[in-house]
Design a protein around this motif. Structure first.
Motif: not given
Length: 773
Positions: A476-480, A488-494, A500-507
């Motif tokens: 959960x990269x964003x939360x970790x 979060x701002x950096x992630x939105x620029x990608x 690849x996940x098993x459950x839903x999270x903030x990322x």
């Protein structure tokens, strides 16, 4: 497949109840809570087989911590937090397209991480198109083609970043790094960058191996165990059983921590009738309640006392070991002894908050012990001066020859199952040239030689618009990550973010222009390909390699193994001209054969992994006192005298876990060992500090961090709880307080975020935040 909580039932977490902390851990409450978690999440018919298989030799490795398994195992070889992890993974609740049609990404972003995780397992690939408001189901072929097309179109492979969580198996990790390097990049940040990177940096320099140097049995053989900056009761509960055995065998234990933690005080073993009835074992013989960041000063003080005793003619140093196996002793001793007593001791007492008499008692216990193990975790690794601190711990052990013999050595306790194995498999942005040479020889391509981005540098690169594709294998990269709003701002620029996940999270709700979620099999799931059941391997905190066999029927045929996701994506991205036969890697034995050819210590990997209990990797310092450093010896190092300074009217904040969470996964809203129930926005403050700062117990404040860049970083609405922590420090849970950790505040050398060393001031609360903040 009904979620446990409806869309309207995200519980309020902003006003927790607080009470007195506990002084004992585990026992009957741990058993009852484990049963409750399994029953509520997975049900008896699904949950019981999973719990009976976890950490068994023919079962699967717990997806929680990396604590090693004993040779002789209980039928219930798991702890309370392991039960929570498995129960969440084995849940009978699944998410389908109907859920995502009902909930927009904007709606999901306002939900708490706890609520997101409680919705159940991801069961089919999901795609968020550019400008779209909702994820929609998408077929596997379309999902993989979208990623492959994007990767083939990047201007340079370094415009892609491949993140890895510690949960990934050895086989998946090896295939993953092979794909990234065949593509042409070493941009492989991982969760180690945010936790034990400081340990690896310090140990590689001083003893030549970036791992611990002890077996599990060494804890029972040790005369003295020092636990510094670690909370076993919550973060590695099965360690308490090992400490109990050590105590029963005559070991002494020194605990060094700003917080008194229940598990380190008294342990009620739930595996025994006496423990269930309330009889416990007192674990800590000496509690050094140190100020945050004072560990370097403490270990340098103990080392100075040892050198002074040696100068008086006392037989306290292992001079034969020092002379034969170490380098730099004379320079180290000269520098450590140079400062006059009248300057040294006031500085040490100020940095540690400890009186000289207690440090002298600690030193007396050290000199009486023939063998010493030092264990540590995030409390030592997430400061500006973490690498010098751990080097000073190594100095401490070298002085008395406590490396490379039974009952003695370094024991960095890794936080996540197989985080160490991922690094062994090559998940590293700064790979050794010898590893790259072996890859080239095995596969016939020249892998990239320039170092890639670690976690902090990857966030910086994304923020500059230099990353087109961010691919996360678990986690959960964003939360970790630190500096939440910056991340979060950096992630939105990608351009494209893939998880690849098993459950839903903030990322999954803080995305690039486009986003994909790929549902993966979990550790507990059966992995069947063309009628053949497959298994993987993991490495624990002490270098043991063993097999992991999933036992549960997957909730959905739409889930795929991590290996299959990687190899199919690699085949589509690199094309038919790739020198790697990606299709052949569907046979995990083929992957293990490649590992054996590339990674030292894995000779005859397939045969040895099939042995009951697996095998242990070679470790030069432990096995034969050989130190593969630049000098060929174990290195003494001079580490200065740095300790954090706290401005007037401020406190030094450390972020930590509650007992109801594992890393960024929130299992519940209680932290019963610390007396916190029904919420997470609480800040623990010493009563004297609170009085001086005018903080009133039960009121709410905003935490505002102060950093040299002048930016305001605010975590709103935290309830003040008076707590017996060391003076000058405060504590609060992450990920809620990661917003306060500046991206550029990192440890020297390792570049690890300083999550245990955040200067904060307290302001009147501006009001409760939205759950997703």
């Amino acid at each position: 497949m009904t979620p446990r909580h409806s869309a309207e039932s995200d519980p309020d977490q902003n006003s927790p109840d607080t009470g007195s902390p506990k002084t004992t851990a585990a026992g009957l409450p741990a058993v009852l809570n484990s049963v409750k978690q399994v029953a509520e999440n997975a049900g008896v018919m699904r949950g019981l087989p999973a719990m009976l298989a976890v950490n068994q030799k023919k079962g699967f490795d717990c997806p929680g911590c990396a604590w090693p398994d004993p040779e002789k195992r209980h039928k219930a070889e798991f702890c309370e937090n392991g039960a929570k992890a498995v129960a969440e993974e084995a849940t009978n609740r699944g998410l389908t397209g109907a859920f995502f049609a009902e909930h927009s990404v904007s709606d999901l972003s306002e939900r708490s991480g706890y609520w997101l995780g409680q919705q159940g397992r991801l069961t089919e690939p999901l795609y968020l198109a550019e400008g779209a408001t909702h994820y929609e189901p998408v077929g596997w072929d379309r999902a993989l083609d979208l990623i492959a097309e994007e990767l083939r179109g990047v201007e340079h492979p370094d415009r892609a970043v491949f993140y890895t969580s510690g949960r990934t198996s050895n086989e998946a990790a090896f295939a993953y790094q092979l794909f990234a390097r065949a593509l042409g990049t070493n941009n492989m940040p991982d969760c180690s960058n945010m936790c034990h990177e400081s340990s690896g940096s310090a140990l590689s320099e001083t003893i030549g191996v970036g791992k611990g140097s002890v077996y599990l049995d060494d804890l029972q053989r040790a005369d003295l165990i020092i636990i510094a900056g670690q909370n076993p009761g919550t973060n590695h509960p099965r360690m308490l059983s090992a400490l109990k055995r050590a105590k029963r065998g005559g070991s002494n234990i020194i605990t060094v921590n700003p917080l008194p933690e229940a598990g380190s005080i008294n342990f009620r073993d739930p595996q025994t009738p006496a423990g269930l009835m309330g009889a416990g074992t007192d674990l800590t013989d000496l509690f050094a309640q140190i100020k945050l960041g004072g560990d370097l000063a403490l270990f340098s003080a103990v080392n100075r006392l040892l050198l002074e005793a040696d100068a008086r003619g006392e037989d306290v140093l292992d001079k034969a070991f020092v002379e034969e196996f170490t380098h730099g002793f004379d320079d180290y001793a000269k520098e450590l002894m140079a400062e006059p007593d009248e300057e040294f001791w006031p500085r040490v007492e100020h940095a540690t908050g400890l009186e000289r008499e207690l440090i002298e008692r600690m030193t007396a216990m050290v000199t009486e012990a023939k063998s010493v193990v030092v264990c540590w975790a995030m409390g030592l690794t997430q400061h500006k001066h973490s690498v010098p601190t751990i080097r000073e711990v190594v100095n401490f052990l070298l002085l008395r020859g406590n490396v490379g013999r039974p009952g003695a050595g370094v024991c960095p306790v890794r936080g996540h199952s197989n985080v160490q194995g991922d690094r062994t498999m090559g998940i590293y942005e700064k790979p050794k040239q010898s590893f790259l040479d072996a890859l080239q020889k095995e596969f016939g391509f020249d892998p990239p030689r320039e170092h890639g981005h670690d976690t902090v540098d990857a966030i910086r690169a994304m923020g500059r618009g230099e990353v087109d594709v961010f691919f996360a294998m678990g986690g959960n990269f964003v939360s970790a990550s630190p500096d939440t709003l910056v991340t979060e701002d950096a992630m939105r620029r990608v351009g494209l973010t893939v998880h690849v996940s098993t459950k839903l999270n903030r990322s999954h709700v803080i995305t690039g222009a486009r986003a994909l979620i790929l549902p993966a099999l979990a550790r507990s799931d059966r992995d069947v390909h063309e009628g053949q059941e497959r298994w993987v391997t993991v490495e624990d905190s002490m270098g043991d390699i063993h097999a992991s066999h999933g036992v549960l029927e997957p909730l959905s045929p739409g889930m795929r193994s991590e290996v299959d996701i990687v190899r199919e994506l690699a085949r589509r991205t690199l094309g038919e001209d790739s020198v790697v036969d990606w299709d052949s890697l569907a046979d995990y034995d083929r992957i293990r054969d490649h590992v054996a050819a590339v990674v030292p210590g894995f000779d005859d990997f397939n045969a040895r992994a099939r042995r009951s209990g697996g095998f242990t990797l070679p470790n030069a310092p432990r096995d034969d006192r050989r130190f593969p450093t630049a000098t060929g010896l174990a290195n003494f190092t001079s580490n200065g005298s740095y300790a954090p300074e706290i401005p007037e009217g401020r406190l030094l904040l450390q972020t930590l876990r509650s007992h109801d969470q594992y890393n960024t996964t929130i299992y519940g809203l209680d932290d019963r060992y610390r007396g916190v129930t029904g919420g997470r926005r609480v800040v623990l403050v010493n009563a004297e500090d609170a009085r001086e700062l005018g903080l009133v117990e039960g009121t709410h404040v905003d935490l505002v961090s102060e950093w040299e860049d002048g930016r305001e970083r605010r975590a709103p609405h935290f309830k003040v709880a008076l707590y017996p922590t060391a003076r000058g420090g405060a504590a609060a849970y992450y990920p809620e307080t990661n917003v306060l950790v500046p991206l550029d505040s990192t440890a020297e050398i390792s570049n690890t975020p300083t999550s245990k060393s955040v200067v904060v001031r307290f302001e009147e609360s501006t009001g409760a935040p939205a759950q997703g903040v």
